[in-house]
Design a protein around this motif. Structure first.
Motif, mmCIF file in Angstrom:
data_model
loop_
_atom_site.group_PDB
_atom_site.id
_atom_site.type_symbol
_atom_site.label_atom_id
_atom_site.label_comp_id
_atom_site.label_asym_id
_atom_site.label_seq_id
_atom_site.Cartn_x
_atom_site.Cartn_y
_atom_site.Cartn_z
ATOM 1 N N UNK A 21 -1.122 17.435 4.916
ATOM 2 C CA UNK A 21 -2.063 16.608 4.010
ATOM 3 C C UNK A 21 -0.971 15.856 3.043
ATOM 4 N N UNK A 22 0.105 16.563 2.705
ATOM 5 C CA UNK A 22 1.315 15.860 1.985
ATOM 6 C C UNK A 22 1.817 14.563 2.523
ATOM 7 N N UNK A 23 1.981 14.646 4.236
ATOM 8 C CA UNK A 23 2.469 13.600 4.638
ATOM 9 C C UNK A 23 1.432 12.317 4.738
ATOM 10 N N UNK A 24 0.257 13.061 4.949
ATOM 11 C CA UNK A 24 -0.776 12.053 5.219
ATOM 12 C C UNK A 24 -0.915 11.064 3.897
ATOM 13 N N UNK A 25 -0.808 11.702 2.584
ATOM 14 C CA UNK A 25 -0.887 11.087 1.440
ATOM 15 C C UNK A 25 0.271 10.157 1.086
ATOM 16 N N UNK A 26 1.222 10.393 1.542
ATOM 17 C CA UNK A 26 2.577 9.685 1.710
ATOM 18 C C UNK A 26 2.430 8.490 2.456
ATOM 19 N N UNK A 27 1.859 8.691 3.726
ATOM 20 C CA UNK A 27 1.677 7.530 4.698
ATOM 21 C C UNK A 27 0.529 6.431 4.092
ATOM 22 N N UNK A 28 -0.377 7.089 3.435
ATOM 23 C CA UNK A 28 -1.352 6.155 2.904
ATOM 24 C C UNK A 28 -0.722 5.285 1.683
ATOM 25 N N UNK A 29 0.071 6.181 0.964
ATOM 26 C CA UNK A 29 0.711 5.527 -0.184
ATOM 27 C C UNK A 29 1.540 4.336 0.226
ATOM 28 N N UNK A 30 2.414 4.506 1.070
ATOM 29 C CA UNK A 30 3.320 3.620 1.601
ATOM 30 C C UNK A 30 2.420 2.264 2.304
ATOM 31 N N UNK A 31 1.407 2.700 3.170
ATOM 32 C CA UNK A 31 0.675 1.453 3.612
ATOM 33 C C UNK A 31 0.096 0.731 2.591
ATOM 34 N N UNK A 32 -0.275 1.243 1.509
ATOM 35 C CA UNK A 32 -1.108 0.471 0.395
ATOM 36 C C UNK A 32 0.116 -0.203 -0.155
ATOM 37 N N UNK A 33 1.269 0.392 -0.419
ATOM 38 C CA UNK A 33 2.158 -0.143 -1.427
ATOM 39 C C UNK A 33 2.783 -1.738 -0.819
ATOM 40 N N UNK A 34 2.780 -1.590 0.867
ATOM 41 C CA UNK A 34 3.155 -2.624 1.640
ATOM 42 C C UNK A 34 2.115 -3.657 1.758
ATOM 43 N N UNK A 35 0.907 -3.436 1.470
ATOM 44 C CA UNK A 35 0.008 -4.040 1.674
ATOM 45 C C UNK A 35 -0.648 -4.365 3.096
ATOM 46 N N UNK A 36 -0.705 -3.293 3.792
ATOM 47 C CA UNK A 36 -0.966 -3.304 5.271
ATOM 48 C C UNK A 36 -2.150 -2.341 5.443
#
Length: 390
Positions: free
Chosen positions: A235-250
Motif C-alpha cells: 500500500x505504501x508503494x501504491x500511494x507513492x506511485x499515485x502521488x508521482x502520477x498526480x504530480x507529473x500530470x499523468x
C-alpha cells in the motif's frame, strides 16, 4: 540431530525478494525443526512460517549508493542492536537472505564472534568487480547459490557452497495459464495487455514511474485498446506511485493498479516493462517478452558504471550471456525509447516464439527442490558446529 526445541535460527531479509527466499527456506526447515525458534528481521512470507520479526521489513528497504546516505545512521543502529542481541543470544546459525550491504557486515561480526553464518543468494560478484569476495570469505561460513555457474566462483575462493536451485523456478509453472490469469483479472481473451513493474523499492519508483507511465501514454496513443496492469508490492508503494502520477500530470493515462498479484499480472500480459531486478527473472520464467529499465541517482550511476564489468544488467540476459531482451539504462530509459522497444516486444511474433524457447530452457536449468536443498544445507551447518555428546 537431537530435539529441535533448543535450536535457534536467526535470519534477516531486507526486501521483498529476500523475504521470498527466506520464506521458502523456512518452509523446508519448519517440518525438520518443528520446535525451533526462528527470529530476526523479515516480511510476510517468513512470518507465515512462524517467524518472529523484530523490525518491519520496509525499515531496511533502500536502493542505490547515495540513496542509503539519509538512512545510514538508522540502518547502522538496527544492525548494531541486532548484532548485540544475537551475540548475547547465540543462535545455532545466522542466515542472511540477500541484502548484502547490511547482511555481510552483520555476518562478518557474528562469524568473528563464533556464530556460524550462511548467506542465501550470492551477491552479484560476477556482475561487479570482485573485491567483495574477500569480505565474503571473512563473513560467510557457507554460501547458498541459486544459479549453477556461481558454484565454481566460490569453490575457487575456498568458500563452502551449495547450489539449491532458484525458488522462483518452482513457484512459477513451466506452462503459465494466461487465460486463467486474464479471467481472474476480468480481462478479455483477445485484448493486448502490458504489465508494468516499476520495482519494489521506493527509490526505484522515484526514478521509473514517470518514464514508465509516459511510455504507456505513448503506446495508448498508438493503440488505444492496450490494457496496462501495474501490480504494487505494498500500500505504501501504491500511494507513492499515485502521488508521482498526480504530480507529473499523468492521471489521464489509463492504468489498472493491482494490490500485489504481480504473478497474475505477468501471466496475463503479452509483454512486460520491468525495473531491473528479480522481477525480470520472474518475467522470463513466465516466458514473456520484456523490456528492462534501470535508473538511479546520477551520482550513484556514475560510480556503478565504472564498477561493472558485464555488459548486461538484467538477469535473463546475464543467464543467457547475451542480449535476449532490450535493456535501457539511465539516460537511455526515455519514454520514447521504452515505448518503441516495448512495441517491438508486443508485436514481433518470431521474437516471442524464440524467447519462449530460450526461457523454457532457462527455467529447466534453475529447477530444484530449493526448500529442501536449502533446509538440508542449514541442518548440515548446524550439525557440523554443535558440540558432540559423549
Amino acid at each position: 540431530m537431537a530435539s529441535s526445541a533448543d535450536v535457534k535460527v536467526a535470519l534477516v531479509a531486507g526486501e521483498v525478494s529476500g523475504d521470498m527466499l527466506a520464506g521458502r527456506l523456512l518452509s523446508g526447515l519448519r517440518p525438520l525443526l518443528p520446535e525451533a525458534k526462528f527470529y530476526g528481521i523479515g516480511g510476510p512470507r517468513m512470518i507465515e512460517q512462524g517467524f518472529e520479526s523484530a523490525v518491519p521489513l520496509d525499515k531496511l528497504t533502500v536502493r542505490g549508493l547515495f540513496e542509503v546516505i539519509p538512512r545510514y545512521r538508522e540502518l547502522k543502529r538496527i544492525q548494531r542492536e541486532l548484532r548485540d542481541r544475537l551475540l548475547a543470544d547465540r543462535p545455532n546459525v545466522f542466515v542472511g537472505a540477500d541484502y548484502p550491504g547490511f547482511n555481510l557486515g552483520l555476518e562478518e561480526q557474528l562469524k568473528a564472534g563464533g556464530i556460524p553464518t550462511m548467506h542465501f543468494i550470492s551477491p552479484q560478484i560476477w556482475a561487479w568487480r570482485g573485491g567483495r569476495i574477500k569480505k565474503i570469505q571473512r563473513a560467510v561460513s557457507h554460501m547458498l547459490v541459486v544459479f549453477p555457474f556461481e558454484v565454481e566462483i566460490y569453490e575457487k575462493a575456498g568458500v563452502p557452497v551449495t547450489y539449491v536451485g532458484h525458488p522462483l523456478a518452482e513457484l512459477i509453472p513451466m506452462t503459465p495459464d494466461t487465460s486463467a490469469a486474464r479471467h481472474s483479472l476480468g480481462l478479455k481473451e483477445g485484448e493486448k495487455v502490458v504489465a508494468i513493474l516499476p520495482g519494489s523499492r521506493s527509490g526505484e519508483l522515484q526514478y521509473l514511474v514517470e518514464p514508465f507511465v509516459k511510455a504507456a501514454r505513448l503506446l495508448q496513443a498508438r493503440e488505444p485498446a492496450l490494457r496496462f496492469l501495474v501490480p504494487m508490492a505494498s500500500p505504501k508503494l501504491r500511494a507513492q506511485f499515485e502521488q508521482i502520477v498526480a504530480a507529473k500530470g499523468l492521471q489521464s493515462v489509463e492504468l489498472t493498479l493491482l494490490d500485489g498479484q504481480s504473478h497474475t499480472a505477468i501471466a496475463a500480459a503479452d509483454a512486460v516493462l520491468a525495473a531491473s531486478g528479480t522481477a525480470t527473472l520472474e518475467v522470463a520464467l513466465f516466458k514473456k517478452p520484456m523490456v528492462i529499465a534501470y535508473k538511479v541517482m546520477a551520482a550513484s550511476y556514475q560510480i556503478m558504471r565504472h564498477m561493472g564489468y558485464l555488459p548486461w544488467i538484467g538477469l535473463p540476459n546475464i543467464l543467457a550471456r547475451e542480449f535476449l531482451v532490450p535493456e535501457l539504462i539511465q539516460h537511455a530509459a526515455t519514454p520514447e525509447a521504452l515505448a518503441a522497444a516495448l512495441w517491438t516486444q508486443l508485436t514481433d511474433e518470431a521474437n516471442r516464439a524464440r524467447l519462449a524457447e530460450r526461457f523454457t530452457a532457462m527455467h529447466h536449468s534453475l529447477l530444484r527442490d530449493s526448500a529442501r536443498e536449502s533446509a538440508q544445507a542449514v541442518l548440515r551447518l548446524i550439525d557440523s558446529t554443535r558440540p558432540r555428546s559423549a
